[in-house]
Enzyme design. Structure first.
Site, PDB file in Angstrom:
ATOM      1  N   ASP A 160      -2.287  -2.245  61.874  1.00 33.14           N
ATOM      2  CA  ASP A 160      -2.203  -1.014  61.648  1.00 33.14           C
ATOM      3  C   ASP A 160      -3.348  -0.632  60.921  1.00 33.14           C
ATOM      4  OD1 ASP A 160      -1.929  -1.247  58.598  1.00 33.14           O
ATOM      5  OD2 ASP A 160       0.117  -1.982  59.038  1.00 33.14           O
ATOM      6  N   HIS A 207      -6.177 -10.068  63.654  1.00 33.72           N
ATOM      7  CA  HIS A 207      -5.298 -10.021  64.971  1.00 33.72           C
ATOM      8  C   HIS A 207      -5.706  -8.672  65.851  1.00 33.72           C
ATOM      9  CE1 HIS A 207      -2.528 -13.161  62.942  1.00 33.72           C
ATOM     10  NE2 HIS A 207      -3.599 -13.562  63.519  1.00 33.72           N
ATOM     11  N   THR A 239       2.466 -11.958  53.464  1.00 34.33           N
ATOM     12  CA  THR A 239       2.654 -12.718  54.702  1.00 34.33           C
ATOM     13  C   THR A 239       3.423 -14.026  54.771  1.00 34.33           C
ATOM     14  OG1 THR A 239       1.111 -13.964  56.541  1.00 34.33           O
ATOM     15  CG2 THR A 239       0.197 -13.722  54.199  1.00 34.33           C
ATOM     16  N   ASN A 269       3.980 -11.995  47.192  1.00 35.95           N
ATOM     17  CA  ASN A 269       5.077 -11.826  48.256  1.00 35.95           C
ATOM     18  C   ASN A 269       6.390 -11.563  47.863  1.00 35.95           C
ATOM     19  OD1 ASN A 269       4.838 -11.928  51.330  1.00 35.95           O
ATOM     20  ND2 ASN A 269       6.039 -13.769  51.072  1.00 35.95           N
ATOM     21  N   GLU A 324       8.779 -12.878  48.548  1.00 29.83           N
ATOM     22  CA  GLU A 324       9.434 -14.303  48.406  1.00 29.83           C
ATOM     23  C   GLU A 324       8.540 -15.572  48.699  1.00 29.83           C
ATOM     24  OE1 GLU A 324      12.480 -13.930  51.594  1.00 29.83           O
ATOM     25  OE2 GLU A 324      11.122 -14.392  53.096  1.00 29.83           O
ATOM     26  N   ALA A 384       5.295  -5.438  47.334  1.00 31.81           N
ATOM     27  CA  ALA A 384       3.994  -5.516  47.361  1.00 31.81           C
ATOM     28  C   ALA A 384       3.383  -4.192  46.351  1.00 31.81           C
ATOM     29  CB  ALA A 384       3.231  -5.441  48.637  1.00 31.81           C
TER      30      ALA A 384
HETATM   31  C1  BJW Z   1       6.995  -8.316  51.754  1.00 35.57           C
HETATM   32  C2  BJW Z   1       7.490  -7.075  51.798  1.00 35.57           C
HETATM   33  C3  BJW Z   1       7.024  -6.225  50.639  1.00 35.57           C
HETATM   34  C4  BJW Z   1       8.396  -7.990  53.392  1.00 35.57           C
HETATM   35  N1  BJW Z   1       6.164  -6.796  49.851  1.00 35.57           N
HETATM   36  N2  BJW Z   1       6.028  -8.715  50.785  1.00 35.57           N
HETATM   37  C5  BJW Z   1       1.564 -25.916  65.804  1.00 35.57           C
HETATM   38  C6  BJW Z   1       1.099 -25.990  64.364  1.00 35.57           C
HETATM   39  C7  BJW Z   1       0.058 -25.172  63.950  1.00 35.57           C
HETATM   40  C8  BJW Z   1      -0.595 -24.140  64.746  1.00 35.57           C
HETATM   41  C9  BJW Z   1      -0.050 -23.840  65.942  1.00 35.57           C
HETATM   42  C10 BJW Z   1       1.015 -24.772  66.391  1.00 35.57           C
HETATM   43  N3  BJW Z   1       1.326 -24.221  67.593  1.00 35.57           N
HETATM   44  C11 BJW Z   1       0.596 -23.368  67.928  1.00 35.57           C
HETATM   45  C12 BJW Z   1      -0.395 -22.937  66.773  1.00 35.57           C
HETATM   46  C13 BJW Z   1      -1.096 -22.021  66.762  1.00 35.57           C
HETATM   47  C14 BJW Z   1      -0.644 -20.377  66.786  1.00 35.57           C
HETATM   48  C15 BJW Z   1       0.523 -20.655  65.762  1.00 35.57           C
HETATM   49  O1  BJW Z   1       0.243 -20.278  64.409  1.00 35.57           O
HETATM   50  N4  BJW Z   1       1.923 -20.690  65.858  1.00 35.57           N
HETATM   51  C16 BJW Z   1       2.793 -20.925  64.983  1.00 35.57           C
HETATM   52  C17 BJW Z   1       4.088 -20.288  65.376  1.00 35.57           C
HETATM   53  C18 BJW Z   1       3.013 -22.382  64.570  1.00 35.57           C
HETATM   54  N5  BJW Z   1      -1.554 -19.531  66.431  1.00 35.57           N
HETATM   55  C19 BJW Z   1      -2.299 -19.059  67.445  1.00 35.57           C
HETATM   56  O2  BJW Z   1      -2.059 -19.117  68.580  1.00 35.57           O
HETATM   57  C20 BJW Z   1      -3.613 -18.106  67.037  1.00 35.57           C
HETATM   58  N6  BJW Z   1      -4.622 -18.565  67.759  1.00 35.57           N
HETATM   59  C21 BJW Z   1      -5.196 -19.869  67.531  1.00 35.57           C
HETATM   60  O3  BJW Z   1      -4.659 -20.698  66.689  1.00 35.57           O
HETATM   61  O4  BJW Z   1      -6.321 -19.814  68.259  1.00 35.57           O
HETATM   62  C22 BJW Z   1      -6.876 -21.269  68.013  1.00 35.57           C
HETATM   63  C23 BJW Z   1      -8.204 -21.104  67.169  1.00 35.57           C
HETATM   64  C24 BJW Z   1      -8.258 -20.690  65.902  1.00 35.57           C
HETATM   65  C25 BJW Z   1      -9.404 -20.176  65.191  1.00 35.57           C
HETATM   66  C26 BJW Z   1     -10.672 -20.855  65.627  1.00 35.57           C
HETATM   67  C27 BJW Z   1     -10.508 -21.259  66.740  1.00 35.57           C
HETATM   68  C28 BJW Z   1      -9.563 -21.608  67.579  1.00 35.57           C
HETATM   69  C29 BJW Z   1      -3.342 -16.757  67.239  1.00 35.57           C
HETATM   70  C30 BJW Z   1      -2.219 -16.137  66.520  1.00 35.57           C
HETATM   71  C31 BJW Z   1      -1.768 -14.512  66.635  1.00 35.57           C
HETATM   72  C32 BJW Z   1      -0.667 -13.928  66.307  1.00 35.57           C
HETATM   73  N7  BJW Z   1      -0.493 -12.770  66.704  1.00 35.57           N
HETATM   74  C33 BJW Z   1       0.747 -11.849  66.137  1.00 35.57           C
HETATM   75  C34 BJW Z   1       0.890 -10.606  67.201  1.00 35.57           C
HETATM   76  C35 BJW Z   1      -0.269  -9.575  66.924  1.00 35.57           C
HETATM   77  C36 BJW Z   1      -0.236  -8.578  67.553  1.00 35.57           C
HETATM   78  C37 BJW Z   1       1.088  -7.638  66.937  1.00 35.57           C
HETATM   79  O5  BJW Z   1       0.998  -7.284  65.896  1.00 35.57           O
HETATM   80  O6  BJW Z   1       2.210  -7.484  67.844  1.00 35.57           O
HETATM   81  O7  BJW Z   1       0.271 -11.405  64.803  1.00 35.57           O
HETATM   82  S1  BJW Z   1       2.138 -12.679  65.782  1.00 35.57           S
HETATM   83  C38 BJW Z   1       2.585 -11.946  64.374  1.00 35.57           C
HETATM   84  O8  BJW Z   1       2.604 -12.890  63.257  1.00 35.57           O
HETATM   85  C39 BJW Z   1       1.351 -10.876  64.041  1.00 35.57           C
HETATM   86  C40 BJW Z   1       1.230 -11.130  62.553  1.00 35.57           C
HETATM   87  O9  BJW Z   1      -0.047 -10.920  62.423  1.00 35.57           O
HETATM   88  C41 BJW Z   1       1.487 -12.758  62.417  1.00 35.57           C
HETATM   89  C42 BJW Z   1       1.603 -12.910  60.913  1.00 35.57           C
HETATM   90  O10 BJW Z   1       2.892 -12.538  60.646  1.00 35.57           O
HETATM   91  P1  BJW Z   1       3.003 -11.806  59.018  1.00 35.57           P
HETATM   92  O11 BJW Z   1       2.078 -10.935  58.708  1.00 35.57           O
HETATM   93  O12 BJW Z   1       2.705 -13.004  58.034  1.00 35.57           O
HETATM   94  O13 BJW Z   1       4.304 -11.307  59.125  1.00 35.57           O
HETATM   95  P2  BJW Z   1       5.854 -11.928  58.766  1.00 35.57           P
HETATM   96  O14 BJW Z   1       7.026 -11.030  59.305  1.00 35.57           O
HETATM   97  O15 BJW Z   1       6.002 -13.163  59.231  1.00 35.57           O
HETATM   98  O16 BJW Z   1       5.948 -12.007  57.214  1.00 35.57           O
HETATM   99  C43 BJW Z   1       6.097 -10.908  56.445  1.00 35.57           C
HETATM  100  C44 BJW Z   1       6.143 -11.482  54.839  1.00 35.57           C
HETATM  101  O17 BJW Z   1       6.129 -10.240  54.157  1.00 35.57           O
HETATM  102  C45 BJW Z   1       7.646 -12.035  54.737  1.00 35.57           C
HETATM  103  O18 BJW Z   1       7.311 -13.334  53.855  1.00 35.57           O
HETATM  104  C46 BJW Z   1       8.078 -11.009  53.667  1.00 35.57           C
HETATM  105  O19 BJW Z   1       8.910 -11.912  52.849  1.00 35.57           O
HETATM  106  C47 BJW Z   1       7.070 -10.624  53.149  1.00 35.57           C
HETATM  107  N8  BJW Z   1       7.407  -9.041  52.826  1.00 35.57           N
HETATM  108  N9  BJW Z   1       8.433  -7.130  52.711  1.00 35.57           N
HETATM  109  C48 BJW Z   1       5.859  -7.946  49.592  1.00 35.57           C
HETATM  110  N10 BJW Z   1       7.941  -4.981  50.254  1.00 35.57           N
END
Ligand code: BJW
Length: 235
Positions: A93, A108, A175, A200, A202, A218
């Site tokens: 966003d 991202h 996050t 965060n 939690e 937040a």
């Molecule tokens: C509040 C609140 C309030 C609520 N106040 N707080 C095994 C082990 C390790 C890594 C890997 C693995 N297998 C694969 C991987 C890599 C993989 C990965 O991490 N997978 C995991 C599932 C393990 N990662 C990738 O593939 C990434 N690329 C990569 O690694 O390339 C290799 C490389 C890297 C660097 C250099 C060279 C090579 C790419 C990751 C792409 C993620 N894409 C998304 C979608 C984007 C488009 C879209 O928006 O649709 O990104 S997925 C989604 O998750 C989105 C977010 O940005 C991302 C993170 O989510 P976020 O922001 O943390 O949200 P939530 O919902 O998870 O959490 C919200 C938090 O807020 C919660 O804790 C709540 O409690 C809190 N909250 N209300 C304060 N009011």
């Protein structure tokens, strides 16, 4: 009174109080699906129309939301610290920018941008993509959402590595710490000597890596922390 170099990482939780859904909470975004299964290039290959509709709806929904006090507080911090603050956001966003922040890296990608699969150009985009419009750069109808899916490399990784090495304070806001490489930034910054703070709702998956963690909304925590920091720091 001293200067301090601050790197802030934000995630979906910072925009939750603006009405933007998070990914992994109970009312998470990809209803009925694990985000890890659908935010992939493979899902796009399988059904581009479904994916376009999903992102078109989110792009349109952006118009109805506004920055909240957490975004505004970070913009205030940037006005005071200038180049000493960088916000790295995982969010697609534009609420940081609309609150007034200028030093923001969208690792991202961005909803308001389209990526051409033919010429690799990135174009400011405020319309739907589902009807396969031509790329403004090359004319080919291969525009996709300019977002980073699983298995793709996030944007600005070289610059982020440099900024994490320079940081004296690393703050993670809203996050879950479930997605890499962002989830590893706290350890990277810590290795280079930064103090680390989690704000965060939690404890995140990486909460043990932080020197300090504060839990709550937040919209409450961020303005409090910004005021506290500014009372201790000057440019
Ligand atoms: C509040 C609140 C309030 C609520 N106040 N707080 C095994 C082990 C390790 C890594 C890997 C693995 N297998 C694969 C991987 C890599 C993989 C990965 O991490 N997978 C995991 C599932 C393990 N990662 C990738 O593939 C990434 N690329 C990569 O690694 O390339 C290799 C490389 C890297 C660097 C250099 C060279 C090579 C790419 C990751 C792409 C993620 N894409 C998304 C979608 C984007 C488009 C879209 O928006 O649709 O990104 S997925 C989604 O998750 C989105 C977010 O940005 C991302 C993170 O989510 P976020 O922001 O943390 O949200 P939530 O919902 O998870 O959490 C919200 C938090 O807020 C919660 O804790 C709540 O409690 C809190 N909250 N209300 C304060 N009011």
């Amino acid at each position: 009174m001293t200067r301090v170099k601050v790197v802030v990482l934000t995630g979906a939780g910072i925009s939750a109080e603006s009405g933007v859904p998070t990914f992994r909470d109970a009312d998470g975004l990809w209803e009925g699906h694990r985000v890890e299964d659908v935010a992939t290039p493979e899902a796009y290959e399988l059904s581009p129309t479904t994916v376009h509709r999903f992102y078109d709806a989110r792009r349109a929904a952006l118009r109805a939301v506004d920055p909240n006090p957490a975004h505004t507080a970070l913009a205030r911090l940037e006005r005071e610290l200038g180049d000493d603050l960088l916000v790295i956001t995982q969010n697609i966003d534009d609420l940081h920018e609309r609150a007034g922040s200028e030093r923001v890296l969208h690792m991202h990608g961005e909803l308001r941008s389209a990526l051409c699969r033919a010429c690799h150009g990135r174009h400011r985009w405020d319309h739907d993509l589902v009807d396969l419009p031509p790329c403004p750069g090359c004319g080919v109808t291969e525009l996709r959402p300019d977002v980073v899916w699983f298995g793709e490399i996030p944007y600005e990784m070289d610059r982020i590595a440099v900024e994490l090495a320079r940081a004296e304070l690393f703050v993670s806001i809203g996050t879950s710490g479930a997605v890499y490489p962002a989830a590893g930034f706290v350890r990277q910054a810590m290795r280079y000597g930064a103090r680390t703070l989690e704000l965060n709702l939690e404890p995140s998956e990486g909460t043990v890596w932080f020197h300090e963690a504060r839990h709550g909304r937040a919209g409450d925590l961020v303005p409090e922390w910004v005021s506290e920091l500014l009372s201790r720091v000057s440019r």
